[in-house]
Every structure is written in structure tokens, then in C-alpha cells.
Design a protein around this motif. Sequence first.
Motif, short mmCIF file in Angstrom:
data_model
loop_
_atom_site.label_atom_id
_atom_site.label_comp_id
_atom_site.label_asym_id
_atom_site.label_seq_id
_atom_site.Cartn_x
_atom_site.Cartn_y
_atom_site.Cartn_z
N GLU A 148 0.84 -1.20 0.00
CA GLU A 148 0.00 0.00 0.00
C GLU A 148 0.88 1.25 0.00
N VAL A 149 0.41 2.26 -0.70
CA VAL A 149 1.09 3.55 -0.72
C VAL A 149 0.04 4.64 -0.53
N ALA A 150 0.40 5.69 0.16
CA ALA A 150 -0.53 6.80 0.39
C ALA A 150 0.20 8.12 0.22
N GLY A 151 -0.57 9.17 -0.11
CA GLY A 151 0.05 10.48 -0.27
C GLY A 151 -0.96 11.54 -0.63
N TRP A 152 -0.47 12.76 -0.63
CA TRP A 152 -1.29 13.93 -0.97
C TRP A 152 -0.89 14.47 -2.35
N GLU A 161 -5.41 17.92 -8.42
CA GLU A 161 -4.94 17.97 -7.04
C GLU A 161 -6.02 17.54 -6.06
N THR A 162 -5.57 17.18 -4.86
CA THR A 162 -6.48 16.81 -3.80
C THR A 162 -5.89 17.24 -2.47
N SER A 163 -6.75 17.58 -1.53
CA SER A 163 -6.28 17.97 -0.21
C SER A 163 -6.33 16.83 0.78
N VAL A 164 -7.06 15.78 0.43
CA VAL A 164 -7.21 14.65 1.36
C VAL A 164 -6.22 13.55 1.03
N LEU A 165 -5.90 12.74 2.02
CA LEU A 165 -4.96 11.65 1.83
C LEU A 165 -5.57 10.58 0.92
N MET A 166 -4.82 10.22 -0.11
CA MET A 166 -5.24 9.19 -1.04
C MET A 166 -4.38 7.95 -0.83
N GLU A 167 -4.89 6.79 -1.24
CA GLU A 167 -4.13 5.56 -1.10
C GLU A 167 -4.38 4.65 -2.29
N VAL A 168 -3.48 3.69 -2.48
CA VAL A 168 -3.61 2.76 -3.59
C VAL A 168 -2.81 1.50 -3.25
N ASN A 169 -3.22 0.37 -3.83
CA ASN A 169 -2.49 -0.88 -3.68
C ASN A 169 -1.63 -1.11 -4.92
N LEU A 170 -0.38 -1.46 -4.72
CA LEU A 170 0.54 -1.73 -5.83
C LEU A 170 1.31 -3.01 -5.52
N LYS A 171 1.77 -3.68 -6.57
CA LYS A 171 2.51 -4.93 -6.39
C LYS A 171 4.01 -4.73 -6.60
N VAL A 172 4.76 -5.48 -5.81
CA VAL A 172 6.20 -5.52 -6.01
C VAL A 172 6.46 -6.28 -7.32
N GLN A 173 7.28 -5.69 -8.19
CA GLN A 173 7.62 -6.28 -9.48
C GLN A 173 9.01 -6.91 -9.41
N ASP A 207 4.07 12.58 -4.09
CA ASP A 207 4.06 11.42 -3.20
C ASP A 207 5.46 11.07 -2.73
N SER A 208 6.47 11.68 -3.29
CA SER A 208 7.85 11.37 -2.95
C SER A 208 8.07 11.38 -1.44
N GLY A 209 8.83 10.38 -0.99
CA GLY A 209 9.15 10.30 0.43
C GLY A 209 8.17 9.49 1.24
N GLY A 210 7.01 9.19 0.66
CA GLY A 210 6.01 8.40 1.38
C GLY A 210 6.39 6.93 1.45
N PRO A 211 5.74 6.17 2.34
CA PRO A 211 6.14 4.78 2.55
C PRO A 211 5.42 3.77 1.65
N LEU A 212 6.14 2.71 1.31
CA LEU A 212 5.56 1.52 0.70
C LEU A 212 5.32 0.55 1.85
N VAL A 213 4.06 0.31 2.18
CA VAL A 213 3.71 -0.50 3.35
C VAL A 213 3.32 -1.91 2.91
N CYS A 214 4.10 -2.88 3.34
CA CYS A 214 3.86 -4.28 3.02
C CYS A 214 3.79 -5.06 4.34
N ASN A 215 2.71 -5.79 4.52
CA ASN A 215 2.53 -6.58 5.74
C ASN A 215 2.68 -5.74 7.01
N GLY A 216 2.18 -4.50 6.92
CA GLY A 216 2.16 -3.65 8.10
C GLY A 216 3.46 -2.95 8.44
N LYS A 217 4.47 -3.07 7.56
CA LYS A 217 5.75 -2.42 7.83
C LYS A 217 6.20 -1.58 6.62
N ALA A 218 7.02 -0.57 6.89
CA ALA A 218 7.48 0.33 5.83
C ALA A 218 8.69 -0.28 5.13
#
Length: 264
Positions: A148-152, A161-173, A207-218
Motif C-alpha cells: 500500500e502507498v498513500a500520499g497527498w 490535485e487533492t487535499s485529502v490523503l489518497m491511497e492505492v495498492n501496488l505490487k512488487v515487481q 508522493d515522494s518520500g512516502g512509505p511503501l507499506v507491506c505486511n504492516g511495515k514500511a
Amino acid sequence: MLLLLLLASASLLLPWAGAGRIIGGWEAKPHSRPYMAYLSIRSVSGNYQCGGFLIRPDAVLSAAHCVAGETKVNIAVTLGAHNISQNERSQQKFHVDHWVIHPNYSKNHHVNDIMLLKLNPRAKLTKEVSYIPLPSHNESVGPGTTCEVAGWGWTSQTQNETSVLMEVNLKVQSNEECEKYFKSSYDHQSMVCVGDDDRKKSTWKGDSGGPLVCNGKAHGIVSYGRKCCIFPTVFTRVLYFGPWIHEELRKFALQDLPDSTSSD
């Protein structure tokens, strides 16, 4: 989400300057990601934003390219936000005086794209503000893992643009997927190749600098992508930088970083 553009010199890539928006994602449940940090950055070259994430009450991880090479940098960090355009009661705001960029960061090759910011005072942990754990030495993520990744950041390549936090699911390639596009700029040891197989979802500018969260960890930090397309994208591999992170956190606990590390 926020993907920074890759190297101009390569005509394909540019590291994303500023945090971007999630493309093809959805609005996050308010405060469901209490580790998210919003970085408002001012410098001689202008004002922009990046993402980041709380890993300890006094420390935020982000991407080095957000500030590297800039002069007269001023960073404000906001924690506990959902709608960044509003003054929510849950928000905690900090003016950051001290940060450290990995000493071997290279803007030209996008390597070692990691930065630690020190919060003073420390963040107050609440239900809206909390840290995310980092992976231990045996917790690498392989191809096919859904993260999971999230960002503004931008929600499209055309700067919606958006002012609220957005999120999306992505797969490790696979590493080969990124090596195909980025050639020698991609280092499989220190980077993670990520994307959406259908090429409809991604992080993007802001979104730069935001975390890639996999299994609850960054496991990753939004780093760079292709200038023309949203697939694939490259994240800094947090696990690889574990020793450096822990050494810098030890310094944080002992004393303030020298002023020279937080200026130009």
C-alpha cells in the motif's frame, strides 16, 4: 501517489521533486494511516511538498531528493492530517531544524535516496499520530507482494490535485522489470521495483518520500519513476538502509545534529 520525475539528462527519468498524488487510488479512511507525514518545503527554487512517515516520536523518514541540492531550505512537518488544507484538531505541526541526508546520495543516479528528519519537540502519540515499524533483517518482500502507498500528491499526470490523503495498492515487481526501463540507474540491492500490472495505478508528483507499506511495515520510500509513464516506479529499499537508519537514530537520541547537516 506522489512520484517524482526521473533524470532529465536521461530523457526518461527525473527524481520527483515534491510529493505527488496517487493515481488510480481512492480516499483513505481518515486517520487510518497515523504514521503519514506531510512535508511543506520552501527553498530558493520555490515551494513544494513531499511525503514522509513517522518511525519514532522524534524521527520521520523521507526521500533525500526532496531537499538535496536546494539552498535556504525551510521544512515544516505535519502529522495527524487527513485534509491538509484544513486545521484539523488532530494535527501536530513541527518546524524541522535538523535533518540528515544519506552521505552517498546521488541525484544523477538516484541511489541512496533517503533522509531522516528530527522532530523537536517529539511527537505526541495519539490515535491519529503513531509510528510505523520498519522491517527486520529477514523480512524482505518479493515479486507479487501486494503493498500500500498513500500520499497527498497529484491524482493524474495532468496535475489534478487533492487535499485529502489518497491511497492505492501496488505490487512488487521483479527487478528485471525496472532494469528494463532504468538500466544502470536501478540497483536491486537498495531499490524496490513496484507498479500496477494494468498500468492504471501509481504514485506521482507529490508522493515522494512516502512509505511503501507491506505486511504492516514500511519497506520502501517513494523515489523515482519514468517521466512519460506511470509504470514501473522505484522505491528506496528501507531494509538495505537499516544500519544507517539505526546509527542516525542513535545520534538523535544523544544530541542534536550539527547545523551543517540541515542547511544547504
